[in-house]
Design an enzyme around this catalytic site. Structure first.
Site, PDB file in Angstrom:
ATOM      1  N   GLU A   1       3.912 -53.830 -25.558  1.00  0.00           N
ATOM      2  CA  GLU A   1       3.058 -53.969 -26.734  1.00  0.00           C
ATOM      3  C   GLU A   1       2.651 -55.604 -26.878  1.00  0.00           C
ATOM      4  OE1 GLU A   1       3.603 -51.784 -30.468  1.00  0.00           O
ATOM      5  OE2 GLU A   1       5.473 -51.410 -29.727  1.00  0.00           O
TER       6      GLU A   1
ATOM      7  N   ARG B   1      19.628 -49.866 -24.297  1.00  0.00           N
ATOM      8  CA  ARG B   1      19.142 -51.208 -24.221  1.00  0.00           C
ATOM      9  C   ARG B   1      20.320 -52.176 -24.166  1.00  0.00           C
ATOM     10  NH1 ARG B   1      16.659 -52.220 -30.051  1.00  0.00           N
ATOM     11  NH2 ARG B   1      16.057 -53.999 -28.807  1.00  0.00           N
TER      12      ARG B   1
ATOM     13  N   LYS C   1      12.886 -58.596 -32.625  1.00  0.00           N
ATOM     14  CA  LYS C   1      11.625 -59.340 -32.866  1.00  0.00           C
ATOM     15  C   LYS C   1      11.422 -59.860 -34.205  1.00  0.00           C
ATOM     16  CE  LYS C   1       8.225 -57.642 -30.608  1.00  0.00           C
ATOM     17  NZ  LYS C   1       7.062 -56.819 -30.172  1.00  0.00           N
TER      18      LYS C   1
END
Length: 598
Positions: free
Chosen positions: A60, A295, A305
């Site tokens: 994104e 991850r 983030k």
């Protein structure tokens, strides 16, 4: 210099095993671009078996990429390369309020920096979710017409309250029974801009009693009166990411949609949506397969983030490219190498098990690559003047210095030698501690690449601080001459000619946080205690010094990296270096010294 010989062959893992089995079974061999809307015109009737598999990296464009993204990038592009396939770079730009061209550009640069390419002589696989908005609206209208979607007019609070919990089923919306005609009319009017943000939302009609909350009639389209970075003001309805993503995969004929474990609970909706569209003849089979892996989690950093934004916005770091941040633009500026990332990711492997990996393992991979690739240079970080009293004033000579001990084919360079040199301050002790082998009155040591010298004393200022060390040299002991081994010494010092040295700003970077798990509760903490991750910032994460460098380094180019003998691996800063005036950042020390003094 290439370090490919240091990169191990790809290790077996469960994703490679799945791809192997699919190829052996010919699962995707009959798919054709022409059977798929969206991209059919670009690719005519090209068979997909020209690319045996297709993967994708779908960021994104609402922030900068970090170390966790590097794992996904290298996995997806690596699999495509390994199996003769293609990997697409696709921007999932479905949220116009948070997306900017700045992030698009930074992502493109980061993926290229890691050595990955989405284009070749046949294809350019760079895509945007926004390029498919026309298709997505048509697919949403098909779901309405087939009774699989409805327009809900509840408020966000009402929807949240009626969604249920992990132990209680959700309550159907009072608007769930709207007719197909009413739903279609409302959705058309949503597209026409008749309603305010939040007035209506389009939801999939699945099962409000499902044990998987993601299947309790998830939202698929919302109203947003916002300008989009790619489509401008064309749209005032935008698809939800969970609706857009599987459609994008299918339109691009992705075979293996690889993502991290937090999307595992979304896989049932991913499959449900594609099955409904395939039933309607809108997508060809076999459909993309979503596969999840764990991850990347590393000690001493944060990859959230939200936390990264907080660090930047509150100016705990200098920006997104601060060399202490675990962003890829920060890693590049610090001097980490793409090859080091690749070596580390191969060593970490691909599993479904979440684990916390020691940051020292990442640094070890970087060191191993840099040791092989980086030429050597000499820098004195804490300069102390050394005066050779019996060397003629104004006289200089060249000393031959090897550029890389592992690669003699790179040859030698010369360093000027004279009466006054810079040495490290720690290489002299007026009263030597036990085991000290370098310079102290009466002791001999070798000046690496030069002569053996004997220390005769030192000068001090009014506060008793040593300002210069004096010595005499043995003229017949120069390195590379027959007399080099005539005198045996144990100490070996590096040095730079004072008359030729290049005074340079050097930034000594360390870990941004002083504990392995920033913000985590510690043993003995009260149960109600919530710790702030900012409390764990390392106050010594950067130290700026002026060092004395050998003269050849004056012409170092931005992003040119060297091993500074004895000190570590350094890179000429890509932002602040100027012609003839480089600024160096320390990427990593020669060995792991973390914990000493911390």
């Amino acid at each position: 210099m290439s370090s490919d010989n240091k990169t191990p062959a790809p290790a077996a893992n469960f994703i490679r095993n799945i791809v192997d089995a699919d190829l052996a079974a010919g699962k995707h061999a009959q798919r054709r671009w022409a059977g798929q809307p969206g991209l059919a015109a670009e690719h005519a009737a090209a068979p997909l078996d020209a690319a045996k598999i297709r993967t994708r990296f779908p960021p994104e464009p609402n922030g900068y990429l970090h170390f966790g993204h590097a794992k996904s990038i290298l996995l997806n592009f690596g699999l495509a390369q390994e199996f003769g396939g293609r990997c697409h770079l696709r921007f999932d730009d479905t949220n116009p309020e948070k997306e900017e061209q700045e992030y698009v550009d930074s992502i493109v640069d980061a993926v290229k920096w890691l050595g990955c390419s989405w284009a070749d002589e046949r294809e350019n696989n760079l895509y945007y979710a926004s390029n498919y908005f026309d298709w997505m609206v048509q697919f949403a209208e098909y779901l309405i017409s087939a009774g699989h979607a409805y327009v809900d007019s509840q408020s966000a609070e009402e929807m949240r309250a009626n969604r249920g919990t992990l132990t209680e089923a959700g309550k159907p919306s009072p608007f769930r029974t709207r007719s197909v005609a009413e739903n279609m009319d409302l959705f058309k009017r949503m597209q026409a801009g008749e309603f305010a943000d939040g007035a209506h939302i389009l939801r999939a009609k699945i099962d409000m009693a499902s044990p998987n909350i993601n299947l309790r009639d998830p939202a698929i389209y919302r109203i947003r009166h916002a300008t989009h970075h790619n489509t401008g003001d064309k749209w005032c309805v935008y698809p939800m990411y969970t609706f857009a993503h599987p459609i994008e995969d299918a339109l691009e004929c992705i075979t293996h949609s690889i993502c991290t474990l937090e999307f595992e609970d979304q896989r049932p909706f991913y499959d449900w949506l594609l099955e409904r569209l395939a039933e309607g003849g809108l997508l060809q089979r076999p459909l993309p397969q979503q596969i999840e892996f764990s991850r990347l989690n590393l000690t001493y950093i944060v990859l959230s983030k939200r936390k990264l934004i907080q660090l930047v916005d509150e100016k705990h770091v200098s920006g997104w490219d601060d060399p202490r941040l675990p962003t890829l633009v920060g890693a590049r500026r610090r001097g980490y190498s793409p090859e080091g990332f690749k070596l580390f990711m191969e060593r970490v492997g691909v599993t479904k098990n979440d684990s916390l990996i020691d940051y020292a393992l990442f640094e070890d991979a970087q060191r191993e690559v840099m040791n092989e690739s980086d030429q050597r240079r000499v820098a004195v970080l804490d300069p102390l003047k050394l005066i050779i009293d019996n060397y003629p004033e104004g006289q200089f000579e060249d000393c031959a210095v090897t550029n890389h001990p592992l690669h003699p084919e790179l040859g030698n360079r010369v360093m000027p030698f004279g009466r006054e040199l810079w040495i490290e301050a720690e290489d002299f002790q007026e009263v030597p501690e036990k085991g000290f082998r370098r310079l102290f009155p009466g002791n001999k040591a070798r000046l690496k690449y030069g002569y053996i010298v004997e220390c005769t004393g030192c000068d001090k200022d009014e506060n008793g601080k040593v300002t210069a060390v004096h010595c005499t040299y043995l003229p017949d002991t120069k390195s590379g001459t027959p007399g080099a081994d005539s005198v045996k010494v144990k100490g070996n010092l590096h040095w730079v000619s004072a008359a030729h040295a290049c005074p340079t700003e050097i930034r000594l970077y360390d870990r941004l946080f002083r504990v392995p798990a920033p913000g985590a509760r510690r043993e003995g903490d009260a149960p109600e205690l919530e710790r702030n991750f900012l409390d764990d910032l390392n106050p010594d994460s950067v130290r700026v010094i002026t060092a004395m460098l050998e003269p050849s380094l004056k012409d170092a180019q931005p992003e040119q990296r060297f091993q500074f003998e004895r000190h570590g691996y350094f890179v000429a800063d890509r932002v602040d270096s100027k012609p003839g005036a480089p600024v160096f950042n320390r990427a990593v020390t020669l060995k792991d010294s973390w914990g000493k003094g911390h």
